[in-house]
Design a protein around this motif. Structure first.
Motif, mmCIF file in Angstrom:
data_model
loop_
_atom_site.group_PDB
_atom_site.id
_atom_site.type_symbol
_atom_site.label_atom_id
_atom_site.label_comp_id
_atom_site.label_asym_id
_atom_site.label_seq_id
_atom_site.Cartn_x
_atom_site.Cartn_y
_atom_site.Cartn_z
ATOM 1 N N GLU A 1 -2.079 12.621 1.716
ATOM 2 C CA GLU A 1 -1.356 11.662 1.483
ATOM 3 C C GLU A 1 -0.032 11.513 1.976
ATOM 4 O OE1 GLU A 1 -1.909 9.630 -2.005
ATOM 5 O OE2 GLU A 1 -3.031 9.594 -0.619
ATOM 6 N N ASN B 1 -7.387 4.378 -5.646
ATOM 7 C CA ASN B 1 -8.202 4.275 -4.241
ATOM 8 C C ASN B 1 -9.149 2.910 -4.140
ATOM 9 O OD1 ASN B 1 -8.980 7.860 -4.920
ATOM 10 N ND2 ASN B 1 -7.484 6.839 -3.539
ATOM 11 N N GLU C 1 -6.642 0.811 -2.810
ATOM 12 C CA GLU C 1 -6.253 1.275 -1.373
ATOM 13 C C GLU C 1 -7.490 0.675 -0.633
ATOM 14 O OE1 GLU C 1 -4.208 4.861 -0.497
ATOM 15 O OE2 GLU C 1 -5.469 5.604 -2.209
ATOM 16 N N SER C 2 -8.441 0.540 -1.003
ATOM 17 C CA SER C 2 -9.635 0.169 -0.011
ATOM 18 C C SER C 2 -9.550 -1.218 0.044
ATOM 19 C CB SER C 2 -10.906 0.517 -0.679
ATOM 20 O OG SER C 2 -11.177 1.986 -0.899
ATOM 21 N N TRP D 1 0.841 -1.231 -0.134
ATOM 22 C CA TRP D 1 0.336 0.311 -0.107
ATOM 23 C C TRP D 1 0.721 1.156 -0.037
ATOM 24 C CZ3 TRP D 1 -4.046 0.897 4.487
ATOM 25 C CH2 TRP D 1 -4.748 2.158 4.332
ATOM 26 N N VAL E 1 1.026 4.126 -2.987
ATOM 27 C CA VAL E 1 0.792 5.676 -2.513
ATOM 28 C C VAL E 1 2.041 6.648 -3.124
ATOM 29 C CG1 VAL E 1 0.473 7.504 -1.032
ATOM 30 C CG2 VAL E 1 -0.861 5.241 -0.934
ATOM 31 N N LYS F 1 -0.819 10.262 5.402
ATOM 32 C CA LYS F 1 -1.024 8.574 5.257
ATOM 33 C C LYS F 1 0.108 7.863 4.929
ATOM 34 C CE LYS F 1 -3.288 7.406 1.314
ATOM 35 N NZ LYS F 1 -4.198 7.431 0.167
ATOM 36 N N LEU G 1 -7.792 7.553 4.489
ATOM 37 C CA LEU G 1 -8.094 7.206 3.205
ATOM 38 C C LEU G 1 -9.756 7.623 3.167
ATOM 39 C CD1 LEU G 1 -8.100 5.939 0.391
ATOM 40 C CD2 LEU G 1 -8.241 3.671 1.488
ATOM 41 N N ALA H 1 -6.642 -1.631 2.572
ATOM 42 C CA ALA H 1 -7.020 -1.049 3.877
ATOM 43 C C ALA H 1 -7.694 -1.843 4.649
ATOM 44 C CB ALA H 1 -7.762 0.431 4.038
#
Length: 138
Positions: free
Chosen positions: A121, A50, A53-54, A12, A16, A124, A84, A57
């Protein structure tokens, strides 16, 4: 489960860093890329990022929670997920509305919304480093 959670965390983090801090700014420097083309590409790329990422996550949270991690690991894991969620619920919709206007031909001044997104960002990235480091230290 710590090893899997750490691996997912660092994947992850890498995504990013690669997309937000490498691809996004560089695409506007490519010859012939207009603001409209760059925005169109950016919307596609960030929508895909995204989505991935979801999934990552959710995986980190499941691995940490079901891995019986201590509270400090869970707290670190919640931080990038919350960031996020904030990006997806608040920042991205505003940026999308603005990019819709630009893509429709409106001439707008530079957006501070992108600075907010960048701040999220950076936070994160720091949170993901914290999760990964905490998992490695266990």
């Amino acid at each position: 489960m710590d090893e899997a959670a750490g691996a997912v965390t660092f994947v992850w983090l890498g995504m990013v860093l690669a997309i937000s801090f490498l691809e996004a700014p560089l695409k506007f420097r490519a010859p012939g890329v207009t603001v409209q083309v760059g925005l169109g590409i950016g919307r596609l790329v960030f929508r895909a990022l995204n989505l991935v990422e979801s999934v990552l996550a959710a995986a980190v949270l499941v691995l940490v929670v079901f891995g019986d991690a201590p509270a400090r690991v869970v707290a670190w894991a919640v931080a990038p997920v919350a960031l996020l969620a904030g990006q997806l619920a608040v920042v991205r919709p505003r940026l999308n509305r603005r990019s819709d206007s630009v893509l429709a031909g409106e001439d707008l001044p530079r957006s501070r919304g992108h600075l907010v997104y960048i701040a999220f960002e950076i936070a994160k990235v720091l949170a993901l480093i914290g999760v990964g480091a905490t998992l490695l230290a266990r």
